[in-house]
Design a protein around this motif. Structure first.
Motif, PDB file in Angstrom:
ATOM      1  N   ILE A  82      29.319  39.844  32.344  1.00 44.53           N
ATOM      2  CA  ILE A  82      29.188  39.356  30.959  1.00 44.53           C
ATOM      3  C   ILE A  82      28.140  40.206  30.227  1.00 44.53           C
ATOM      4  N   ALA A  83      27.385  40.561  30.600  1.00 43.72           N
ATOM      5  CA  ALA A  83      26.465  41.775  30.164  1.00 43.72           C
ATOM      6  C   ALA A  83      27.129  42.968  29.712  1.00 43.72           C
ATOM      7  N   SER A  84      28.031  43.500  30.532  1.00 41.96           N
ATOM      8  CA  SER A  84      28.844  44.723  30.166  1.00 41.96           C
ATOM      9  C   SER A  84      29.645  44.479  28.888  1.00 41.96           C
ATOM     10  N   ALA A  85      30.284  43.210  28.992  1.00 41.48           N
ATOM     11  CA  ALA A  85      31.357  43.143  27.966  1.00 41.48           C
ATOM     12  C   ALA A  85      30.442  42.695  26.542  1.00 41.48           C
ATOM     13  N   ALA A  86      29.399  42.261  26.903  1.00 40.29           N
ATOM     14  CA  ALA A  86      28.369  42.015  25.561  1.00 40.29           C
ATOM     15  C   ALA A  86      28.000  43.464  24.849  1.00 40.29           C
ATOM     16  N   ILE A  87      27.490  44.309  25.818  1.00 41.05           N
ATOM     17  CA  ILE A  87      26.962  45.437  25.405  1.00 41.05           C
ATOM     18  C   ILE A  87      27.976  46.372  24.894  1.00 41.05           C
ATOM     19  N   ASP A  92      28.231  43.215  18.042  1.00 43.07           N
ATOM     20  CA  ASP A  92      27.344  42.455  19.374  1.00 43.07           C
ATOM     21  C   ASP A  92      27.574  41.140  18.997  1.00 43.07           C
ATOM     22  N   PRO A  93      28.122  40.523  20.121  1.00 42.32           N
ATOM     23  CA  PRO A  93      28.234  39.120  20.399  1.00 42.32           C
ATOM     24  C   PRO A  93      26.917  38.234  20.137  1.00 42.32           C
ATOM     25  N   SER A  94      27.182  37.046  19.529  1.00 38.57           N
ATOM     26  CA  SER A  94      25.873  36.108  19.210  1.00 38.57           C
ATOM     27  C   SER A  94      25.463  35.495  20.497  1.00 38.57           C
ATOM     28  N   MET A  95      24.173  35.250  20.431  1.00 38.86           N
ATOM     29  CA  MET A  95      23.573  34.441  21.542  1.00 38.86           C
ATOM     30  C   MET A  95      24.529  33.398  21.948  1.00 38.86           C
ATOM     31  N   ASP A  96      25.017  32.634  21.123  1.00 32.58           N
ATOM     32  CA  ASP A  96      25.742  31.409  21.342  1.00 32.58           C
ATOM     33  C   ASP A  96      27.002  31.695  22.103  1.00 32.58           C
ATOM     34  N   VAL A  97      27.765  32.878  21.990  1.00 33.55           N
ATOM     35  CA  VAL A  97      28.666  33.192  22.922  1.00 33.55           C
ATOM     36  C   VAL A  97      28.491  33.851  24.149  1.00 33.55           C
ATOM     37  N   VAL A  98      27.295  34.290  24.423  1.00 34.92           N
ATOM     38  CA  VAL A  98      26.911  35.093  25.419  1.00 34.92           C
ATOM     39  C   VAL A  98      26.706  33.786  26.437  1.00 34.92           C
TER      40      VAL A  98
END
Length: 443
Positions: A82-87, A92-98
């Motif tokens: 998840i972290a790698s996909a977000a980075i 930049d994905p929002s906090m809501d998505v992560v």
């Protein structure tokens, strides 16, 4: 209930006794997993995909709980996929998505745990495949340390984060291999914090840590966005990694590294992961799991009980409650030279567990007839090579595709091919034996 309370009491006595006998080793070991935690946590905090204060507070609480309930140096790590996909996302994905992605994984693991599917997975997955997952994860850490942290460094510039410092840290690491009580991680953590503080002082746009009380704020997850659900796709990529490396491999690795302590069951591991991601994420905390690499890292640097992660948990909790977001710049300037060597050592420690595949692995032990003690099943040279090949196939798949699920499938297919070949040979032998015996009688 009484049995559970007695179990917790025994673990507490073990934690206290271990802390009293080797306090510096426990403290040093508690810092062994920083190589996994810091880079991902800081990167997500810088792009506002998580709240650093909430992450420190909740991961600290989870560290304390796991140390008390399991009695082993069980890590609390970021969910790497998840972290790698977000980075690596274009935007930049929002906090809501992560956090929604973390909740998807938590819900899935909860279902697997309460239905008993995790136990079924453990029964059907061959041990060489599990060992291959551990070997692949360890070598991935080694490669990651070299390519992402150490290789980009220069030799002498900047003065406090370069290859010279990495070489010095590596020399000390090698020289202290036979000194299990030497607090390697603690010494280099203190040095790294000092280096980071000095670096902040030389940067005009960097902010030093300051007092900032944590104010919890509810964050609503974005499970679905119109006709798409980026959180769901992140969760799908994370679920195999969580199931294989954060639950099954951790339970197995605990038995290998700490045979005198009761290993946590896969069900308890699953419930722990589910609890972490269905609670803290509502306040912007980073999606979290356990991990075989983190357990190996904390063991490598001296941790032998839950006391180590309890101490780490209190440190995180205090840091999150009183400093929170002001720690971002301090952690951003944490020297990669020293961090990379710690990750390198952690990866080697995890990869070494593959050494017991053909000598000492749990699936080789049998109860001796009429005796309470156990004996190890003898393997033929052919069986040894088969098990070794399955393990290497699994690890190779993980390294080649950078995907635990594909490595897992490769290992299963390799194991299945050997089993099919064995079945066909046995069947052929049974079919030809009667004809051979009949020919002998006719003669």
């Amino acid at each position: 209930m009484a049995q559970w309370a007695a179990h917790i009491k025994r673990l507490t006595r073990h934690n206290v006794a271990t802390l009293r006998s080797s306090p510096w080793a426990e403290l040093s070991g508690s810092l062994g997993d920083l190589g996994t935690l810091l880079p991902l946590m800081v990167a997500l905090a810088l792009q506002d995909s998580i709240q650093l204060g909430s992450t420190l507070v909740f991961s600290g609480i989870f560290n304390i709980l796991t140390g008390l309930l399991f009695g082993i140096p069980l890590p609390v790590q970021p969910m790497k996929a998840i972290a790698s996909a977000a980075i690596s996302a274009r935007e930049d994905p929002s906090m809501d998505v992560v956090i929604a992605a973390g909740q998807y994984v938590g819900a899935a693991v909860l279902v697997l745990s309460v239905t008993g599917l995790l136990q079924w997975i453990v029964r059907v997955v061959p041990l060489p495949v599990v060992k291959g997952i551990q070997l692949g994860a360890g070598l991935s850490l080694v490669i990651g340390a070299g390519s992402s942290l150490l290789k980009p460094l220069r030799w002498v510039d900047p003065a406090l984060d370069n290859r010279v410092w990495a070489l010095a840290a590596f020399i000390v690491l090698v020289m202290s291999q036979r000194l299990p009580r030497f607090p390697y991680a603690l010494c280099f953590f203190v040095m790294s914090i000092l280096f980071a503080a000095v670096s902040i002082g030389t940067k005009d746009n960097a902010r030093a840590p300051g007092l900032q009380f944590w104010h919890p704020r509810l964050v609503m997850p974005e499970w679905v966005n119109g006709h798409d659900s980026p959180a769901l796709w992140m969760a799908i990529g994370q679920l195999p990694l969580t199931t294989l490396n954060s639950i099954i491999a951790v339970s197995q690795l605990s038995s290998d590294l700490l045979p005198d302590l009761p290993a946590p069951s896969v069900t308890s591991m699953g419930l722990s992961v589910a609890f972490m991601n269905l609670t803290g994420t509502w306040f912007g905390s980073m999606p979290m799991c356990h991990g075989a690499g983190g357990l190996a890292a904390q063991y490598r640097f001296g941790a032998r009980s839950g006391a180590s992660v309890v101490m780490l948990g209190f440190f995180k909790l205090v840091s999150g409650l009183f400093f929170g977001e002001t720690l971002v710049d301090l952690l951003r300037y944490y020297p990669k030279s020293l961090l990379g060597i710690m990750v390198f050592a952690s990866g080697l420690e995890l990869a070494k567990v593959g050494n017991s595949l053909n000598n000492g692995a749990p699936d080789l032990w049998q109860a001796a007839a009429g005796l309470r003690n156990r004996r190890q099943r003898e393997l033929t040279d052919e069986e040894r090579m088969e098990r070794w090949t399955v393990m290497l196939t699994t690890a190779g798949g993980i390294l080649a595709f950078r995907n635990d699920a594909l490595g897992f499938l490769a290992g299963l297919l390799c194991h299945g091919a050997y089993e099919l070949d064995r079945y066909l040979r046995e069947r052929h032998t049974k079919q030809t034996r009667p004809a051979t015996e009949r020919d002998r009688l006719l003669q």
